[in-house]
Design a protein around this motif. Structure first.
Motif, PDB file in Angstrom:
ATOM      1  N   LYS A  61      89.388  -2.921  -0.022  1.00 53.30           N
ATOM      2  CA  LYS A  61      89.134  -1.870  -0.956  1.00 53.30           C
ATOM      3  C   LYS A  61      90.184  -1.906  -1.985  1.00 53.30           C
ATOM      4  N   ASP A  62      91.438  -2.129  -1.790  1.00 57.45           N
ATOM      5  CA  ASP A  62      92.534  -2.079  -2.684  1.00 57.45           C
ATOM      6  C   ASP A  62      92.421  -3.338  -3.773  1.00 57.45           C
ATOM      7  N   ALA A  63      91.938  -4.441  -2.991  1.00 59.39           N
ATOM      8  CA  ALA A  63      91.784  -5.414  -3.979  1.00 59.39           C
ATOM      9  C   ALA A  63      90.504  -5.297  -5.224  1.00 59.39           C
ATOM     10  N   ILE A  64      89.514  -4.763  -4.551  1.00 58.60           N
ATOM     11  CA  ILE A  64      88.545  -4.246  -5.291  1.00 58.60           C
ATOM     12  C   ILE A  64      88.864  -3.233  -6.399  1.00 58.60           C
ATOM     13  N   MET A  65      89.347  -2.238  -6.120  1.00 57.43           N
ATOM     14  CA  MET A  65      90.014  -1.198  -6.949  1.00 57.43           C
ATOM     15  C   MET A  65      90.785  -1.887  -8.192  1.00 57.43           C
ATOM     16  N   PHE A  66      91.808  -3.019  -7.763  1.00 56.02           N
ATOM     17  CA  PHE A  66      92.504  -3.664  -8.720  1.00 56.02           C
ATOM     18  C   PHE A  66      91.754  -4.552  -9.502  1.00 56.02           C
ATOM     19  N   LEU A  67      90.721  -5.268  -8.935  1.00 58.30           N
ATOM     20  CA  LEU A  67      89.883  -6.157  -9.902  1.00 58.30           C
ATOM     21  C   LEU A  67      89.214  -5.242 -10.783  1.00 58.30           C
TER      22      LEU A  67
END
Length: 124
Positions: A113-119
């Motif tokens: 989830k955090d990686a998707i938000m960051f990207l």
């Protein structure tokens, strides 16, 4: 303590070590005797995985993961198996620190989830 967890992770490590050297510009060829007794020299991780005869559930899952990657994308079969095995190496460390498997899985979902938000922020 669940004795199957380390055994399963070790099987994944063995699969990874077999195909890891087939990646990259310095990839190494593997000489394999196929199911018909022919000697084949290849650096195709997907082909190598398909030729491994295993009854172990983890081994079968890794072979299936490679097949699915090939069917869906047509490339990255070795990379996806190595990536899965690297995740399991992290899991091994976390299990040794007595984290519960559900905590580990929950953490992986949070990381995704955090990686998707960051990207999404960086690519927007």
């Amino acid at each position: 303590e669940n004795l199957l967890q380390p055994q399963n992770i070790n099987i994944a490590k063995a699969f990874s070590s077999i195909i890891q050297t087939t990646l990259g510009p310095r990839s190494m060829l593997k000489m394999i005797i196929d199911s018909h007794g022919n000697i084949v020299v290849t650096s195709d991780g997907n082909w190598i995985l398909r030729e491994i005869e295993t009854n172990h559930p983890v081994g079968k899952s890794l072979v299936e993961l490679s097949k699915t990657q090939d069917q869906e994308v047509g490339d990255g079969t070795t990379t996806i198996v190595i990536l899965a095995c690297e995740f399991l190496k992290v899991v091994e460390i976390l299990l040794s620190k007595k984290y519960h498997p559900l905590q580990i899985v929950g953490s992986f979902f949070q990381i995704i989830k955090d990686a998707i938000m960051f990207l999404e922020k960086k690519l927007a």
